[in-house]
Design a protein around this motif. Structure first.
Motif, PDB file in Angstrom:
ATOM      1  N   GLY A  45      39.815  31.762 -19.803  1.00 11.44           N
ATOM      2  CA  GLY A  45      40.418  32.160 -18.669  1.00 11.44           C
ATOM      3  C   GLY A  45      40.512  33.685 -18.538  1.00 11.44           C
ATOM      4  O   GLY A  45      41.380  34.210 -17.766  1.00 11.44           O
ATOM      5  N   LEU A  46      39.792  34.410 -18.961  1.00 14.90           N
ATOM      6  CA  LEU A  46      39.729  35.817 -18.856  1.00 14.90           C
ATOM      7  C   LEU A  46      38.380  36.220 -18.115  1.00 14.90           C
ATOM      8  O   LEU A  46      37.342  35.435 -18.030  1.00 14.90           O
ATOM      9  CB  LEU A  46      39.607  36.522 -20.234  1.00 14.90           C
ATOM     10  CG  LEU A  46      40.723  36.279 -21.340  1.00 14.90           C
ATOM     11  CD1 LEU A  46      40.502  36.792 -22.562  1.00 14.90           C
ATOM     12  CD2 LEU A  46      41.911  36.877 -20.751  1.00 14.90           C
ATOM     13  N   SER A  47      38.202  37.338 -17.572  1.00 12.24           N
ATOM     14  CA  SER A  47      37.041  38.042 -17.248  1.00 12.24           C
ATOM     15  C   SER A  47      35.986  38.171 -18.186  1.00 12.24           C
ATOM     16  O   SER A  47      36.388  38.404 -19.421  1.00 12.24           O
ATOM     17  CB  SER A  47      37.193  39.195 -16.305  1.00 12.24           C
ATOM     18  OG  SER A  47      37.747  40.262 -17.238  1.00 12.24           O
ATOM     19  N   GLU A  48      34.615  38.244 -18.029  1.00  8.94           N
ATOM     20  CA  GLU A  48      33.710  38.614 -18.966  1.00  8.94           C
ATOM     21  C   GLU A  48      34.098  40.063 -19.495  1.00  8.94           C
ATOM     22  O   GLU A  48      34.002  40.425 -20.716  1.00  8.94           O
ATOM     23  CB  GLU A  48      32.276  38.440 -18.411  1.00  8.94           C
ATOM     24  CG  GLU A  48      31.916  37.160 -18.111  1.00  8.94           C
ATOM     25  CD  GLU A  48      30.520  37.177 -17.468  1.00  8.94           C
ATOM     26  OE1 GLU A  48      29.610  37.723 -18.060  1.00  8.94           O
ATOM     27  OE2 GLU A  48      30.643  36.532 -16.621  1.00  8.94           O
ATOM     28  N   GLU A  49      34.365  40.898 -18.415  1.00  6.82           N
ATOM     29  CA  GLU A  49      34.488  42.453 -19.043  1.00  6.82           C
ATOM     30  C   GLU A  49      35.937  42.580 -19.969  1.00  6.82           C
ATOM     31  O   GLU A  49      35.761  43.049 -21.254  1.00  6.82           O
ATOM     32  CB  GLU A  49      35.034  43.216 -17.680  1.00  6.82           C
ATOM     33  CG  GLU A  49      34.115  43.551 -16.901  1.00  6.82           C
ATOM     34  CD  GLU A  49      33.615  42.344 -16.032  1.00  6.82           C
ATOM     35  OE1 GLU A  49      34.530  41.420 -15.741  1.00  6.82           O
ATOM     36  OE2 GLU A  49      32.536  42.207 -15.440  1.00  6.82           O
ATOM     37  N   GLU A  50      37.019  41.674 -19.891  1.00  8.04           N
ATOM     38  CA  GLU A  50      38.054  41.576 -20.635  1.00  8.04           C
ATOM     39  C   GLU A  50      37.664  40.998 -22.138  1.00  8.04           C
ATOM     40  O   GLU A  50      38.013  41.532 -23.109  1.00  8.04           O
ATOM     41  CB  GLU A  50      39.215  40.702 -20.112  1.00  8.04           C
ATOM     42  CG  GLU A  50      39.876  41.194 -18.993  1.00  8.04           C
ATOM     43  CD  GLU A  50      40.700  40.318 -18.153  1.00  8.04           C
ATOM     44  OE1 GLU A  50      41.853  40.673 -17.565  1.00  8.04           O
ATOM     45  OE2 GLU A  50      40.642  39.068 -18.287  1.00  8.04           O
ATOM     46  N   THR A  51      36.760  39.900 -22.060  1.00  8.26           N
ATOM     47  CA  THR A  51      36.338  39.370 -23.294  1.00  8.26           C
ATOM     48  C   THR A  51      35.718  40.231 -24.110  1.00  8.26           C
ATOM     49  O   THR A  51      35.497  40.382 -25.186  1.00  8.26           O
ATOM     50  CB  THR A  51      35.571  38.137 -23.083  1.00  8.26           C
ATOM     51  OG1 THR A  51      36.520  37.153 -22.236  1.00  8.26           O
ATOM     52  CG2 THR A  51      35.282  37.280 -24.176  1.00  8.26           C
ATOM     53  N   ALA A  52      34.542  40.873 -23.525  1.00  4.27           N
ATOM     54  CA  ALA A  52      33.749  42.036 -24.057  1.00  4.27           C
ATOM     55  C   ALA A  52      34.469  42.997 -24.954  1.00  4.27           C
ATOM     56  O   ALA A  52      34.220  43.424 -25.888  1.00  4.27           O
ATOM     57  CB  ALA A  52      32.873  42.316 -22.972  1.00  4.27           C
ATOM     58  N   LYS A  53      35.570  43.557 -23.924  1.00  2.10           N
ATOM     59  CA  LYS A  53      36.644  44.409 -24.414  1.00  2.10           C
ATOM     60  C   LYS A  53      37.033  44.050 -25.831  1.00  2.10           C
ATOM     61  O   LYS A  53      37.094  44.746 -26.838  1.00  2.10           O
ATOM     62  CB  LYS A  53      37.357  44.995 -23.456  1.00  2.10           C
ATOM     63  CG  LYS A  53      38.323  46.029 -23.912  1.00  2.10           C
ATOM     64  CD  LYS A  53      39.228  46.723 -22.946  1.00  2.10           C
ATOM     65  CE  LYS A  53      40.087  47.925 -23.313  1.00  2.10           C
ATOM     66  NZ  LYS A  53      40.956  48.258 -22.552  1.00  2.10           N
ATOM     67  N   TRP A  54      37.666  42.758 -25.818  1.00  2.00           N
ATOM     68  CA  TRP A  54      38.445  42.391 -26.830  1.00  2.00           C
ATOM     69  C   TRP A  54      37.313  42.210 -28.115  1.00  2.00           C
ATOM     70  O   TRP A  54      37.830  42.610 -28.913  1.00  2.00           O
ATOM     71  CB  TRP A  54      38.830  40.905 -26.537  1.00  2.00           C
ATOM     72  CG  TRP A  54      39.424  40.259 -27.760  1.00  2.00           C
ATOM     73  CD1 TRP A  54      41.061  40.347 -28.109  1.00  2.00           C
ATOM     74  CD2 TRP A  54      39.239  39.377 -28.938  1.00  2.00           C
ATOM     75  NE1 TRP A  54      41.354  39.711 -29.019  1.00  2.00           N
ATOM     76  CE2 TRP A  54      40.367  39.311 -29.499  1.00  2.00           C
ATOM     77  CE3 TRP A  54      37.698  39.081 -29.008  1.00  2.00           C
ATOM     78  CZ2 TRP A  54      40.132  38.658 -30.919  1.00  2.00           C
ATOM     79  CZ3 TRP A  54      37.806  38.562 -30.422  1.00  2.00           C
ATOM     80  CH2 TRP A  54      38.988  38.106 -31.230  1.00  2.00           C
ATOM     81  N   PHE A  55      36.123  41.832 -27.731  1.00  2.00           N
ATOM     82  CA  PHE A  55      35.288  41.728 -28.970  1.00  2.00           C
ATOM     83  C   PHE A  55      34.942  43.025 -29.353  1.00  2.00           C
ATOM     84  O   PHE A  55      34.651  43.312 -30.762  1.00  2.00           O
ATOM     85  CB  PHE A  55      33.954  41.091 -28.596  1.00  2.00           C
ATOM     86  CG  PHE A  55      34.181  39.370 -28.669  1.00  2.00           C
ATOM     87  CD1 PHE A  55      33.677  38.850 -29.809  1.00  2.00           C
ATOM     88  CD2 PHE A  55      34.563  38.420 -27.829  1.00  2.00           C
ATOM     89  CE1 PHE A  55      33.623  37.552 -30.099  1.00  2.00           C
ATOM     90  CE2 PHE A  55      34.450  37.422 -28.029  1.00  2.00           C
ATOM     91  CZ  PHE A  55      34.044  36.741 -29.272  1.00  2.00           C
ATOM     92  N   LYS A  56      34.958  44.174 -28.546  1.00  2.00           N
ATOM     93  CA  LYS A  56      34.348  45.548 -28.977  1.00  2.00           C
ATOM     94  C   LYS A  56      35.660  46.027 -29.983  1.00  2.00           C
ATOM     95  O   LYS A  56      35.453  46.558 -31.021  1.00  2.00           O
ATOM     96  CB  LYS A  56      34.110  46.297 -27.776  1.00  2.00           C
ATOM     97  CG  LYS A  56      33.923  47.806 -28.193  1.00  2.00           C
ATOM     98  CD  LYS A  56      33.642  48.772 -26.925  1.00  2.00           C
ATOM     99  CE  LYS A  56      33.358  50.044 -27.350  1.00  2.00           C
ATOM    100  NZ  LYS A  56      33.091  51.033 -26.123  1.00  2.00           N
ATOM    101  N   MET A  57      36.632  45.611 -29.481  1.00  2.00           N
ATOM    102  CA  MET A  57      38.055  46.238 -30.401  1.00  2.00           C
ATOM    103  C   MET A  57      38.222  45.289 -31.671  1.00  2.00           C
ATOM    104  O   MET A  57      38.496  45.992 -32.507  1.00  2.00           O
ATOM    105  CB  MET A  57      39.130  46.070 -29.340  1.00  2.00           C
ATOM    106  CG  MET A  57      39.147  47.056 -28.186  1.00  2.00           C
ATOM    107  SD  MET A  57      40.698  46.710 -27.159  1.00  2.00           S
ATOM    108  CE  MET A  57      42.062  46.340 -27.915  1.00  2.00           C
ATOM    109  N   ARG A  58      37.875  44.132 -31.324  1.00  2.00           N
ATOM    110  CA  ARG A  58      38.095  43.198 -32.562  1.00  2.00           C
ATOM    111  C   ARG A  58      36.964  43.737 -33.646  1.00  2.00           C
ATOM    112  O   ARG A  58      37.074  43.785 -35.097  1.00  2.00           O
ATOM    113  CB  ARG A  58      38.131  41.704 -32.205  1.00  2.00           C
ATOM    114  CG  ARG A  58      38.186  40.824 -33.449  1.00  2.00           C
ATOM    115  CD  ARG A  58      39.592  40.683 -34.057  1.00  2.00           C
ATOM    116  NE  ARG A  58      39.607  40.042 -35.049  1.00  2.00           N
ATOM    117  CZ  ARG A  58      39.367  40.307 -36.305  1.00  2.00           C
ATOM    118  NH1 ARG A  58      39.107  41.515 -36.677  1.00  2.00           N
ATOM    119  NH2 ARG A  58      39.476  39.386 -37.333  1.00  2.00           N
ATOM    120  N   ASN A  59      35.597  43.985 -33.174  1.00  2.00           N
ATOM    121  CA  ASN A  59      34.980  44.280 -34.075  1.00  2.00           C
ATOM    122  C   ASN A  59      35.215  45.705 -34.736  1.00  2.00           C
ATOM    123  O   ASN A  59      34.728  45.795 -36.109  1.00  2.00           O
ATOM    124  CB  ASN A  59      33.340  44.490 -33.432  1.00  2.00           C
ATOM    125  CG  ASN A  59      32.537  43.315 -33.201  1.00  2.00           C
ATOM    126  OD1 ASN A  59      32.390  42.859 -34.394  1.00  2.00           O
ATOM    127  ND2 ASN A  59      32.393  42.758 -32.162  1.00  2.00           N
TER     128      ASN A  59
END
Length: 77
Positions: A45-59
């Motif tokens: 239930g997130l935007s693709e941008e929010e999801t991409a940002k989470w993956f970037k930070m998690r990486n």
């Protein structure tokens, strides 16, 4: 909340969203392609941008924990 939860993330994530994101990070891909990212975003239930940002930070967190520079890409890069 997990150690990888919302640290530095602008959107407050629910525990179930974090669970889905973490499961995809550990079991599917640390670097999801565009289609996979879209599916993960829809599931959370997130935007693709929010999801991409989470993956970037998690990486970055993962690389730091592994003793790698936080700003470099994966070994696949």
């Amino acid at each position: 909340m997990s150690a990888h939860g919302n640290a530095g993330f602008e959107v407050d994530l629910a525990d179930d969203q974090i669970k889905v994101l973490e499961e995809n990070f550990t079991k599917v891909s640390k670097h999801p392609d565009e289609t996979t990212l879209m599916l993960i975003a829809a599931e959370c239930g997130l935007s693709e941008e929010e999801t991409a940002k989470w993956f970037k930070m998690r990486n970055a967190q993962w690389r730091k924990a592994e003793g790698l520079p936080a700003d470099l890409g994966s070994v696949k890069d």
